[in-house]
Write an enzyme that holds these catalytic residues in place. Structure first.
Site, PDB file in Angstrom:
ATOM      1  N   ASP A  76       0.873  -1.179   0.000  1.00 24.00           N
ATOM      2  CA  ASP A  76       0.000   0.000   0.000  1.00 24.00           C
ATOM      3  C   ASP A  76       0.912   1.232   0.000  1.00 24.00           C
ATOM      4  OD1 ASP A  76      -3.263   0.227   1.155  1.00 24.00           O
ATOM      5  OD2 ASP A  76      -2.077   2.040   0.847  1.00 24.00           O
ATOM      6  N   ASP A 125      -9.968   0.936  -4.278  1.00 25.73           N
ATOM      7  CA  ASP A 125     -10.735   2.165  -4.500  1.00 25.73           C
ATOM      8  C   ASP A 125     -11.538   2.007  -5.796  1.00 25.73           C
ATOM      9  OD1 ASP A 125      -9.722   3.400  -2.224  1.00 25.73           O
ATOM     10  OD2 ASP A 125      -7.917   4.059  -3.274  1.00 25.73           O
ATOM     11  N   ASP A 159     -17.021  -4.140  -1.622  1.00 27.96           N
ATOM     12  CA  ASP A 159     -18.407  -3.832  -1.246  1.00 27.96           C
ATOM     13  C   ASP A 159     -19.117  -3.204  -2.437  1.00 27.96           C
ATOM     14  OD1 ASP A 159     -16.663  -1.502  -1.065  1.00 27.96           O
ATOM     15  OD2 ASP A 159     -18.547  -0.459  -0.657  1.00 27.96           O
TER      16      ASP A 159
HETATM   17  C1  LIG Z   1     -10.494   1.336   0.413  1.00 28.01           C
HETATM   18  S1  LIG Z   1      -8.893   1.125   1.041  1.00 28.01           S
HETATM   19  C2  LIG Z   1      -8.880  -0.574   1.542  1.00 28.01           C
HETATM   20  C3  LIG Z   1      -7.803  -0.869   2.549  1.00 28.01           C
HETATM   21  C4  LIG Z   1      -7.813  -2.290   3.130  1.00 28.01           C
HETATM   22  N1  LIG Z   1      -7.598  -3.286   2.113  1.00 28.01           N
HETATM   23  C5  LIG Z   1      -9.112  -2.558   3.840  1.00 28.01           C
HETATM   24  O1  LIG Z   1      -9.943  -3.276   3.267  1.00 28.01           O
HETATM   25  O2  LIG Z   1      -9.293  -2.065   4.949  1.00 28.01           O
HETATM   26  C6  LIG Z   1      -7.926   1.081  -0.458  1.00 28.01           C
HETATM   27  C7  LIG Z   1      -6.431   1.053  -0.198  1.00 28.01           C
HETATM   28  O3  LIG Z   1      -5.755   0.912  -1.427  1.00 28.01           O
HETATM   29  C8  LIG Z   1      -4.625   1.760  -1.432  1.00 28.01           C
HETATM   30  N2  LIG Z   1      -4.312   2.058  -2.847  1.00 28.01           N
HETATM   31  C9  LIG Z   1      -5.173   2.409  -3.809  1.00 28.01           C
HETATM   32  N3  LIG Z   1      -4.545   2.595  -4.984  1.00 28.01           N
HETATM   33  C10 LIG Z   1      -3.225   2.348  -4.736  1.00 28.01           C
HETATM   34  C11 LIG Z   1      -2.051   2.369  -5.543  1.00 28.01           C
HETATM   35  N4  LIG Z   1      -2.113   2.679  -6.835  1.00 28.01           N
HETATM   36  N5  LIG Z   1      -0.889   2.066  -4.955  1.00 28.01           N
HETATM   37  C12 LIG Z   1      -0.821   1.752  -3.634  1.00 28.01           C
HETATM   38  N6  LIG Z   1      -1.896   1.724  -2.818  1.00 28.01           N
HETATM   39  C13 LIG Z   1      -3.081   2.002  -3.366  1.00 28.01           C
HETATM   40  C14 LIG Z   1      -5.040   2.975  -0.641  1.00 28.01           C
HETATM   41  O4  LIG Z   1      -3.924   3.658  -0.110  1.00 28.01           O
HETATM   42  C15 LIG Z   1      -5.921   2.354   0.432  1.00 28.01           C
HETATM   43  O5  LIG Z   1      -5.205   2.040   1.620  1.00 28.01           O
END
Ligand SMILES: C[S@@+](CC[C@H](N)C(=O)[O-])C[C@H]1O[C@@H](n2cnc3c(N)ncnc32)[C@H](O)[C@@H]1O
Length: 233
Positions: A76, A125, A159
């Site tokens: 991440d 995301d 989700d």
């Molecule tokens: C909605 S959160 C989900 C976090 C965790 N998996 C959870 O379910 O609690 C999405 C995560 O993806 C990471 N993320 C999204 N796009 C990314 C990228 N291109 N590189 C690294 N991290 C990414 C964000 O920083 C975030 O922590």
């Protein structure tokens, strides 16, 4: 940045289970560990599994506890979240859970041919307007093809109905081998309680509180297949 966050960032620099490469170490070049994770990090030849967008790393830590004969890497860009998983792994002495702080856009700089056995993408995301930025888009799947073992399993939890639909559209469009698709993981009682699909992440708990249904898809990815993006729906 809050004081707490700063303290976590500082503490994380001392964690032996966190790798935080500099931008210039990975941009347009191979990182020093590419193709060397087994010998240089894990010191064994156990299969490597990634959790992408790991946040606090619930899958990385829980899977590492359950499968000591596998190695897990949570990836991440958000360091303050990753601190939680890394700290737990250290406190519990879990040697097969490692965290890598980087943008997943650079992932091909990190892993060599056939270095990875399976991938979990946990609550990516949704990127409603930019499909190519989704961690399960054909653009990212094409990155993963460069370092997975052939027919590696890819697991998605979400989700988001659009992400679920989009994932299934990619699978359909490319005639990919679907292993499992489920619209409501926690709603069906077919699953055994200790099923790994039941592990709950930080975001997942919030989505469940909001009465959202958690979806799960698993498929195998042929590393030689040229993938087509599905038409927009
Ligand atoms: C909605 S959160 C989900 C976090 C965790 N998996 C959870 O379910 O609690 C999405 C995560 O993806 C990471 N993320 C999204 N796009 C990314 C990228 N291109 N590189 C690294 N991290 C990414 C964000 O920083 C975030 O922590």
């Amino acid at each position: 940045m809050t004081k707490n966050k700063l303290a976590r960032f500082a503490e994380m620099k001392t964690f032996p289970n966190v790798i935080e490469p500099e931008f210039q170490e990975v941009f347009d070049r191979d990182y020093r560990l590419k193709g060397r994770w087994h010998e240089a990090v894990f010191e064994n030849d156990h299969p490597i599994v990634l959790e992408l967008g790991c946040g606090k790393g619930e899958y990385t830590v829980n899977l590492a506890r359950r499968y000591p004969d596998h190695n897990f890497i949570g990836i991440d860009i958000k360091g303050a979240r990753m601190w939680r998983g890394a700290k737990t792994a250290l406190e519990e002495n879990i040697p097969n859970a490692i965290f890598l702080r980087t943008r997943i856009d650079f992932i091909t700089s990190f892993f060599g041919k056939e270095e990875v056995k399976a991938i979990w993408v946990t609550f990516p995301d949704p990127q409603p307007k930019k499909a190519r930025k989704r961690l399960i888009s054909t653009k990212f799947l094409t990155y993963y093809q460069q370092f997975i073992q052939n027919n590696a399993a890819i697991h998605l939890k979400t989700d988001n109905p659009n992400i679920y639909r989009y994932m299934l559209a990619i699978i359909r469009e490319n005639k990919i081998n679907l292993l499992h698709a489920e619209n409501d993981v926690h709603g069906s009682d077919n699953n055994q309680l200790n099923d790994i699909r039941k592990i709950q992440t930080f975001y997942e708990k919030q989505f469940l509180e909001d009465q959202k249904k958690i979806k799960y898809v698993a498929f195998t990815l042929d590393k030689h297949q040229k993938l087509k993006e599905p038409p927009d729906d």
